[in-house]
Enzyme design. Structure first.
Site, PDB file in Angstrom:
ATOM      1  N   SER A 126      10.967  13.177  11.190  1.00  0.00           N
ATOM      2  CA  SER A 126      10.805  11.776  10.773  1.00  0.00           C
ATOM      3  C   SER A 126      11.896  10.914  11.411  1.00  0.00           C
ATOM      4  CB  SER A 126      10.888  11.668   9.251  1.00  0.00           C
ATOM      5  OG  SER A 126       9.860  12.410   8.640  1.00  0.00           O
ATOM      6  N   ARG A 182      18.794   9.915   1.407  1.00  0.00           N
ATOM      7  CA  ARG A 182      19.211  10.298   2.765  1.00  0.00           C
ATOM      8  C   ARG A 182      20.663   9.898   3.023  1.00  0.00           C
ATOM      9  NH1 ARG A 182      15.424  12.337   1.423  1.00  0.00           N
ATOM     10  NH2 ARG A 182      13.393  12.540   2.400  1.00  0.00           N
ATOM     11  N   GLU A 190      16.247   6.923  10.711  1.00  0.00           N
ATOM     12  CA  GLU A 190      16.854   8.064  10.021  1.00  0.00           C
ATOM     13  C   GLU A 190      17.673   8.906  10.994  1.00  0.00           C
ATOM     14  OE1 GLU A 190      15.291  11.921   7.439  1.00  0.00           O
ATOM     15  OE2 GLU A 190      14.185  10.043   7.351  1.00  0.00           O
TER      16      GLU A 190
END
Length: 338
Positions: free
Chosen positions: A238, A164, A334
């Protein structure tokens, strides 16, 4: 024709549906728009925020600067022996791009079906799902350098991809705006059903030898069954990263929690399932005021109607504290907090 608007609501430009305003707002349809924008004295020395689908943002206040909505469209492809290069504009909806590839028989992104957002954001975040990451299919991207107004091509090696992560989130954060991305896909598919949920769904459908369309359909079904639709309930997918820990740290966790869901990584570390950790702490489906976690997936935080960004942020902080207290593991958000 480029337009710079003032005091514009961003509710329609973030998937959480948080109602905040931008001091300045401009929508970009081509690279010339970008050049014209940064030649305009009105936006000089303004804070900048680039948005695509607004699916990875949580606003906690009005944005005192310039919000740039990337809407550059277009998809083209060229086949070279055993591979195909597909280039898409930064403003293309990611799932529309995936559907284009699946329809044309271009393999490699089918496991990434129904991920929210746009093509331009995909390398920044190194998006991933069901055993595949963006970096696995990335060839290059073209980006506009804000300081000079020049276009630069970034190769795979230039992007410094991690979990990520990319160079656009670290060393070059805020310096470039991605205008298009080129993907290296295959004409001969290597089907990846390594995540058990895909195999189970294919078995339910009676499919023994799946093609990329079958995998895409299975992944889409799984995501729809687990994740809320942002058009009906605000969310950013998410909210937390799956934590990656060292093996000695994992030994401590598994000693106390033998059934912890985990996966080995390529760099000899252990990835834990954040959703599982959150659910074990009792947060799945919990509602606090106008926010909460989704009933079918504890990893997803939602806006039940009129939540503020601050409410969602504070709720996420409670979850982080709870997981840390129970498992000794620190969750990392995130979603970008603004």
């Amino acid at each position: 024709m480029l337009q710079i608007q003032e005091n514009i609501s961003l509710k329609a430009y973030n998937s959480f549906g948080i109602d905040v305003k931008a001091k300045f707002f401009a929508e970009i349809f081509n690279e010339d728009d970008l050049k014209a924008l940064f030649q305009n004295e009105l936006v000089h020395n303004q804070k900048l925020l680039i948005v695509g689908g607004g699916s990875n943002i949580l606003f906690t206040q009005n944005y005192d600067g310039l919000v740039i909505k990337m809407s550059i469209k277009g998809i083209g492809s060229s086949i070279e022996v055993d591979k195909v290069l597909v280039t898409a504009g930064a403003g293309e909806v990611w799932n529309d791009f995936v559907n284009y590839c699946v329809t044309h028989g271009f393999a490699g992104v089918e496991n990434l079906s129904l991920i929210p957002g746009t093509v331009g954001a995909s390398p920044i975040q190194n998006i991933g799902a069901y055993g595949v990451e963006l970096k696995d299919v990335f060839e290059s991207c073209t980006a506009f350098e804000i300081k000079t107004g020049k276009l630069t091509t970034f190769t795979f090696a230039d992007c410094h991809f991690g979990y990520r992560e990319s160079i656009f989130k670290s060393e070059l954060k805020g310096q470039y705006i991605i205008t298009s991305v080129t993907f290296k896909l295959a004409t001969e598919a290597k089907i990846n059903t390594s995540y058990g949920a895909i195999e189970i769904e294919l078995e339910k459908r009676g499919i023994e030898k799946p093609n990329i369309a079958d995998v895409s359909a299975a992944v889409s079904h799984i995501r729809v069954s687990k994740l809320p639709d942002p058009s009906t309930i605000g969310n950013a997918g998410s909210f937390f990263k799956n934590p990656v820990i060292e093996k000695h740290e994992f030994a401590d966790v598994v000693a106390k929690h033998p059934d912890v869901v985990h996966y080995a990584t390529t760099d000899d570390k252990i990835k834990l399932a954040a959703g599982w950790l959150i659910e074990q702490c009792g947060w799945k489906g919990k509602v606090v005021g106008q926010t909460g976690t989704w009933k079918n997936q504890a990893l997803v935080l939602v806006n039940h109607g009129s939540a503020t960004g601050t409410e969602v942020f504070n709720f996420s902080a409670q979850i982080i504290d709870s997981v840390k207290s129970t498992f000794g593991v620190t969750l990392e958000r995130e979603v970008n907090i603004l």
